[in-house]
Enzyme design. Structure first.
Site, PDB file in Angstrom:
ATOM      1  N   TYR A  34      -1.226  34.191  49.111  1.00 50.95           N
ATOM      2  CA  TYR A  34       0.105  33.720  49.499  1.00 50.95           C
ATOM      3  C   TYR A  34       1.105  34.858  49.556  1.00 50.95           C
ATOM      4  CZ  TYR A  34       1.979  33.936  44.672  1.00 50.95           C
ATOM      5  OH  TYR A  34       2.420  34.354  43.441  1.00 50.95           O
ATOM      6  N   LYS A 149      -2.599  39.020  46.013  1.00 50.79           N
ATOM      7  CA  LYS A 149      -1.637  37.937  45.768  1.00 50.79           C
ATOM      8  C   LYS A 149      -2.369  36.604  45.942  1.00 50.79           C
ATOM      9  CE  LYS A 149       3.286  36.977  46.371  1.00 50.79           C
ATOM     10  NZ  LYS A 149       3.627  36.895  44.956  1.00 50.79           N
ATOM     11  N   GLU A 181       3.264  44.289  33.815  1.00 49.87           N
ATOM     12  CA  GLU A 181       4.238  43.616  34.691  1.00 49.87           C
ATOM     13  C   GLU A 181       4.652  42.306  34.043  1.00 49.87           C
ATOM     14  OE1 GLU A 181       2.765  42.286  38.533  1.00 49.87           O
ATOM     15  OE2 GLU A 181       0.865  41.606  37.689  1.00 49.87           O
ATOM     16  N   LEU A 205       0.650  43.350  40.683  1.00 50.91           N
ATOM     17  CA  LEU A 205       0.896  43.069  42.086  1.00 50.91           C
ATOM     18  C   LEU A 205       1.864  44.137  42.586  1.00 50.91           C
ATOM     19  CD1 LEU A 205       0.495  40.945  44.411  1.00 50.91           C
ATOM     20  CD2 LEU A 205       2.835  40.266  43.874  1.00 50.91           C
TER      21      LEU A 205
HETATM   22  N1  PDD Z   1       6.013  36.558  42.511  1.00 55.16           N
HETATM   23  N2  PDD Z   1       4.061  40.491  39.995  1.00 55.16           N
HETATM   24  C1  PDD Z   1       3.661  39.208  40.062  1.00 55.16           C
HETATM   25  C2  PDD Z   1       2.534  38.742  39.215  1.00 55.16           C
HETATM   26  C3  PDD Z   1       4.316  38.327  40.949  1.00 55.16           C
HETATM   27  O1  PDD Z   1       3.908  37.040  41.034  1.00 55.16           O
HETATM   28  C4  PDD Z   1       5.423  38.789  41.714  1.00 55.16           C
HETATM   29  C5  PDD Z   1       6.173  37.910  42.667  1.00 55.16           C
HETATM   30  C6  PDD Z   1       5.796  40.140  41.590  1.00 55.16           C
HETATM   31  C7  PDD Z   1       6.922  40.732  42.398  1.00 55.16           C
HETATM   32  O2  PDD Z   1       6.561  40.912  43.743  1.00 55.16           O
HETATM   33  P1  PDD Z   1       7.643  40.856  44.921  1.00 55.16           P
HETATM   34  O3  PDD Z   1       8.693  41.830  44.589  1.00 55.16           O
HETATM   35  O4  PDD Z   1       6.870  41.233  46.136  1.00 55.16           O
HETATM   36  O5  PDD Z   1       8.191  39.444  44.991  1.00 55.16           O
HETATM   37  C8  PDD Z   1       5.087  40.966  40.724  1.00 55.16           C
HETATM   38  C9  PDD Z   1       6.522  35.640  43.517  1.00 55.16           C
HETATM   39  C10 PDD Z   1       7.998  35.754  43.749  1.00 55.16           C
HETATM   40  C11 PDD Z   1       6.060  34.229  43.181  1.00 55.16           C
HETATM   41  O6  PDD Z   1       4.900  34.094  42.824  1.00 55.16           O
HETATM   42  O7  PDD Z   1       6.831  33.272  43.345  1.00 55.16           O
END
Ligand code: PDD
Length: 286
Positions: A34, A149, A181, A205
């Protein structure tokens, strides 16, 4: 306006009409990937970066989807328009599709399921409106491919719930004493003027917001060090920020009940978040 129109396998329709098969491998196995993309004033933010990461995730799970970048963009722009534009979070999910039988191995001749929806994203107008965060730390219980992801998010769900039950905003995950993270975010620490974040490997991620913050800091003449961060280094930080597409850049003021620095959002955070808000204003409202 309520954000009620979704996209499912070639069609736009109200959320309650959209259906997927009970044999869908997303449902049976969590076999899919996703993206979450912010939309400001009706326009996609960092679309190219998100599509690049989507393609990486698809490649890593060996799922062939023959959509071009232009096709993704067109579908998303249609979805945004049908939901009245404005500031939105856009969720896109691609699963391996529905097969006849439940078998762990890849089925032959299945069509991937493509689904997208949006919701209202509240957007702070100025840094003073950005809510500071509190976090806990917890042992990372996820698999070893956090760079994908994946929609299989049970570990992230359980760790996020721990944070909720501790009345804080996020859980930072710890692998062998190293904080990598958040359960749904990346993070940065500042110590004596140095800015550091975890290495972009399979333990995290590769956040699009993380990359953006690295670029924003470069513009201020600051280089971010990618290094493994021990729990003690996180506890001793002057500033901590968490980043994600939906949370943007937020200051962390407490870790495991202890104040970060003086317990107030830091000056470098304020400077960087202001720069981000200025950029956004120029890009989307200029
Ligand atoms: N989550 N690490 C994890 C485990 C994440 O699920 C996310 C983002 C990030 C940050 O990535 P980005 O800056 O590309 O949004 C880091 C999204 C927002 C979610 O699952 O809703």
């Amino acid at each position: 306006m309520s954000q009620n129109i979704v996209y499912i396998n070639g069609q736009f329709m109200p959320k309650e009409k959209a259906q997927v098969s009970v044999m869908d491998r997303g449902f049976l196995y969590g076999d899919g990937v996703y993206e979450v993309i912010p939309v400001y004033n009706g326009k996609l933010f960092l679309f190219e970066d998100h599509i690049k990461r989507l393609n990486y995730s698809l490649e890593q799970i060996r799922l062939d989807v023959d959509w071009s970048k232009q096709q993704w963009q067109q579908m998303m722009e249609n979805l945004i328009e049908k939901n009245g534009a404005g500031n939105l979070g856009l969720y896109l999910q691609v699963t391996r599709g529905a097969a006849e039988k439940r078998l762990h191995t890849f089925p032959e001749k299945v069509t991937p399921t493509v689904f997208a929806m949006v919701w209202t994203l509240s957007e702070p107008a100025q840094v003073e409106d950005i809510p500071p965060c509190k976090v806990i730390t917890t042992e990372d219980i996820r698999w070893k491919r956090c760079d994908i992801k994946s929609i299989s998010l049970l570990g992230n769900v359980l760790m996020s719930q721990l944070a909720r039950e501790a009345n804080v905003d996020e859980a930072f995950v710890v692998n062998d004493g190293i904080v990598t993270e958040g359960a749904s975010s990346n993070f940065f620490v500042v110590k004596d003027g140095r800015v550091m974040t975890s290495p972009g490997d399979n333990r995290i991620l590769g956040g699009i917001t993380r990359k953006m913050v690295i670029d924003l800091l470069a513009r201020q003449g600051l280089e971010v060090e990618e290094k493994e961060l021990l729990l003690q280094e996180v506890m001793d930080a002057d500033e901590i920020w968490l980043t994600s597409s939906t949370k943007e850049i937020r200051p962390v003021i407490e870790v495991d009940g202890l104040a970060v620095g003086d317990g107030q959002p830091g000056t470098l955070w304020k400077q960087t978040a202001s720069l981000f808000l200025e950029d956004k204003k120029a890009l989307f409202y200029g």
